[in-house]
Enzyme design. Structure first.
Site, PDB file in Angstrom:
ATOM      1  N   ASP B  22      -3.636 -12.041  16.747  1.00 56.31           N
ATOM      2  CA  ASP B  22      -3.116 -10.754  17.223  1.00 56.31           C
ATOM      3  C   ASP B  22      -4.126  -9.665  16.907  1.00 56.31           C
ATOM      4  OD1 ASP B  22      -0.752 -11.866  18.023  1.00 56.31           O
ATOM      5  OD2 ASP B  22       0.526 -10.777  16.601  1.00 56.31           O
ATOM      6  N   LYS B  79       1.482  -9.736  25.618  1.00 53.04           N
ATOM      7  CA  LYS B  79       2.917 -10.022  25.566  1.00 53.04           C
ATOM      8  C   LYS B  79       3.715  -9.178  26.554  1.00 53.04           C
ATOM      9  CE  LYS B  79       3.031 -11.016  20.578  1.00 53.04           C
ATOM     10  NZ  LYS B  79       3.291 -12.448  20.542  1.00 53.04           N
ATOM     11  N   GLY B 151       6.105 -11.582  11.802  1.00 51.41           N
ATOM     12  CA  GLY B 151       6.027 -10.379  10.986  1.00 51.41           C
ATOM     13  C   GLY B 151       6.644 -10.517   9.608  1.00 51.41           C
ATOM     14  N   GLY B 233      -0.346 -13.669  13.613  1.00 51.74           N
ATOM     15  CA  GLY B 233      -0.069 -12.295  14.007  1.00 51.74           C
ATOM     16  C   GLY B 233      -0.465 -11.359  12.912  1.00 51.74           C
ATOM     17  N   SER B 234       0.526 -10.949  12.131  1.00 54.95           N
ATOM     18  CA  SER B 234       0.293  -9.972  11.078  1.00 54.95           C
ATOM     19  C   SER B 234      -0.554 -10.542   9.942  1.00 54.95           C
ATOM     20  CB  SER B 234       1.647  -9.513  10.531  1.00 54.95           C
ATOM     21  OG  SER B 234       2.581  -9.406  11.581  1.00 54.95           O
TER      22      SER B 234
END
Lengths: 194, 290
Positions: B22, B79, B151, B233-234
Site C-alpha cells: 500500500d 481500490k 489496519g 498495507g499499514s
C-alpha cells in the site's frame, strides 16, 4: 526428443533444470518440465544453482528479480555458469534479465512494459521457425528493440522479435508456460549442450 | 484467443511470490519498488488511518493514482468500494493494472458486488471463506486475497481466513454429490466451479493474503500456510523504519522456508506498527461484502 525419453547429461545422469524462484510464475515452469518428465528444482541461492544443469528465468517483475539476484550473488554465479556452457531460457521478465540492460548474457536490447499497462496485454497466434503456429500470451510484455548478429530470430509479432536464440540461450517476450504450450520448452531442452 | 479474464489471471501469476505494498504517494511508491515490491496499491490513506479517521472511505483521487502510476514501472493496483461500478469504470479509464474491490473502503452496494466480467481490467477481491471466494471468482475476479482484518497489525484473521479456505477445499473431497449440490446452492455458486475446485484442490485463481500482516515473520507464516504472495498495507508505512521493513518483508516472503534468512530479516527493524485486538474493533472490515 519424445516425452518418454529422459534427457541425460553426458555421463547418462538424468538432467535437472533449475527454475529461478525469487518471484514470479516459477511453479508454471516447473509444471511444464514435469510434463516433459524432466526433474526441476527451485533456485533461490548460489548453492541451489550448483545442483542444476540448466536454468529457466520465469515471468514476474524484473525489478524484483534483479534486486534479489544482486543481493544473493546469483547474478554473478549465473553469468559464470552460462559463460562456461550452461543453457538458459528466460520468459518475459526472464528475457529482460538476460538482455544487455542486466546480465548481458544475450546480445539483445529490450524496452520494459513496451506495450503499456495490463489493458495492452494480449494473446495472438505467432509462427515459430521449424515449429509452426502457437498461441502466445504477452503480459505487460517487453519489446526486443535490437538483436545482435549472432542472435537468431525464431518468431516475430508485428515485426518485433518475440522468440530469439543465441546458441544455448533462449528468450521469449511471451509466456508459453501459462498456456501449457510445450513447444518452446521442448526447443529449449533440445538445445541443451552436454 | 485468451479472454480479458484469462489475461488478468495470467498477470496475477506473474505477481506470485511477491509483496504488494500500500502506498499513498509517489515517494512511497518509489520506496516500495526499490524495496522489491512486485506491485503497489495506490490509495489515499492506509487502512490504519482509515480506521482512525472513521467516516466514509472512497476511491482515491484519480490524480493521486496517476502520480503514483507515473512514478513506478511495476503494476499499479487501486481500490474501489464494494459494488461501486462507476468507481471501477474510473479506474479502468485510468488504465491501472488491477482493481481491488475492497472491504477496506466503505461498501457502496448492500446487494451486489461489481460484475467484473464486464471489465477489461482484472479484479482482485477479498474472501473469508470458500463460498465467498468462489462467488467473487464467478463474478469474474482474476485473483483472490484473504481479507484478514486490515489496519490492525494483527495477523490472526489472515490466518483464520486462509486456513478456513484451505480446510473447506480439503473437505470437498469427502462431500457426496448431494452435499456438493447443496453447498453450491447455499453458497450461490455454479456446481461446475465447485467441482473444479474439488478436482484442483485449490482455488482456480492466484490466492494472496492480506489484512494484518505487519512483520517479516507474519509474511513468512502466511507463505508457509500456502499463500502465493502477500499484501502489506499499514505494516510498512506505519512502522518505525518503512524502507528497512519493506525490504525485510520481501526477503521473508521469498525465503519463507529458510528460518535463517527470516531471522536476519527480522533483526533491528525498530517498532512494528501498533497492533489492535480484533475484539476491541469498532469496525470489522472483513464482514463487509458477502
Amino acid at each position: 526428443m519424445t516425452n518418454d525419453q529422459q534427457p541425460t547429461t553426458g555421463n547418462q545422469q538424468p538432467i535437472t533444470i533449475g527454475v529461478l524462484a525469487l518471484q514470479g510464475d516459477f511453479a508454471e515452469h516447473k509444471a511444464m518440465l514435469a510434463a516433459l518428465k524432466i526433474r526441476s528444482i527451485e533456485i533461490r541461492s548460489t548453492k541451489d544453482l550448483e545442483g542444476c544443469d540448466a536454468l529457466i528465468i520465469p515471468g514476474g517483475e524484473s525489478t524484483v528479480m534483479m534486486k534479489l539476484l544482486k543481493e544473493t550473488g546469483l547474478d554473478q554465479s549465473i553469468i559464470d555458469r552460462v559463460r562456461s556452457g550452461m543453457s538458459i531460457f528466460g520468459t518475459c521478465a526472464g528475457a529482460i534479465v538476460l538482455s544487455d540492460s542486466h546480465l548481458k548474457l544475450m546480445d539483445i536490447s529490450v524496452e520494459r512494459n513496451a506495450y503499456g499497462s495490463q489493458l495492452q496485454s494480449f494473446s495472438d497466434q505467432i509462427d515459430i521457425k521449424n515449429i509452426g503456429s502457437i498461441e502466445a500470451t504477452f503480459i505487460r510484455a517487453p519489446i526486443i528493440t535490437h538483436v545482435g548478429q549472432n542472435v537468431s530470430i525464431l518468431a516475430t509479432h508485428n515485426d518485433h522479435p518475440v522468440l530469439v536464440q543465441q546458441g544455448n540461450i533462449v528468450a521469449s517476450t511471451f509466456h508459453p508456460e501459462v498456456r501449457s504450450e510445450m513447444a518452446i520448452h521442448q526447443l529449449f531442452v533440445g538445445c541443451l549442450h552436454y | 484467443m485468451a479472454s480479458r479474464n484469462t489475461l488478468g489471471e495470467n498477470l496475477a501469476a506473474m505477481l506470485k511470490g511477491g509483496v504488494i505494498m500500500d502506498v499513498v504517494n509517489a515517494d512511497q511508491a518509489q520506496l516500495a519498488e526499490k524495496a522489491g515490491a512486485c506491485a503497489v496499491m495506490a490509495l489515499e490513506r492506509v487502512p490504519a488511518d482509515i480506521r482512525r479517521d472513521g467516516g466514509v472511505a472512497r476511491m482515491s483521487d484519480p490524480l493521486l493514482i496517476k502520480e503514483i502510476a507515473a512514478a513506478v514501472s511495476i503494476p499499479v493496483m487501486a481500490k474501489v468500494r464494494i459494488g461501486h461500478t462507476t468507481e471501477a469504470k474510473i479506474l479502468e479509464a485510468l488504465n491501472v493494472d488491477f482493481i481491488d474491490e475492497s472491504e477496506v473502503l466503505t461498501p457502496a452496494d448492500p446487494f451486489d458486488h461489481i460484475t467484473k466480467t464486464d471489465f477489461t481490467i482484472p479484479f482482485v477481491c477479498g474472501a473469508t471463506n470458500l463460498g465467498e471466494g468462489l462467488r467473487r471468482i464467478n463474478e469474474g475476479a482474476a485473483m483472490i486475497r484473504t481479507k484478514g482484518e486490515a489496519g490492525t497489525g494483527n495477523v490472526v484473521e489472515a490466518v483464520r481466513h486462509l486456513k478456513m479456505i484451505n480446510k473447506e477445499i480439503a473437505g470437498l473431497k469427502e462431500k457426496s454429490k448431494t452435499d456438493m449440490r447443496l453447498f453450491a446452492q447455499t453458497e450461490r455458486i455454479p456446481l461446475e466451479l465447485l467441482e473444479r475446485v474439488r478436482e484442483m484442490q485449490r482455488l482456480p485463481v492466484v490466492t494472496f493474503v492480506a489484512g494484518g500482516i505487519a512483520t517479516p515473520a507474519d509474511a513468512a507464516l502466511m507463505m508457509s500456510l500456502g499463500a502465493e504472495g502477500v499484501f502489506v498495507g499499514s505494516g510498512i508505512f506505519k512502522s518505525e523504519d518503512p524502507a528497512k521493513t519493506a525490504v525485510a518483508i520481501v526477503h521473508a516472503t521469498v525465503n519463507w522456508n529458510d528460518a535463517k534468512i527470516v531471522t536476519e530479516a527480522s533483526e533491528g527493524l525498530g517498532e512494528a506498527m501498533a497492533g489492535k485486538e480484533i475484539e476491541e474493533l469498532e469496525v470489522v472490515m472483513a464482514k463487509r461484502g458477502h
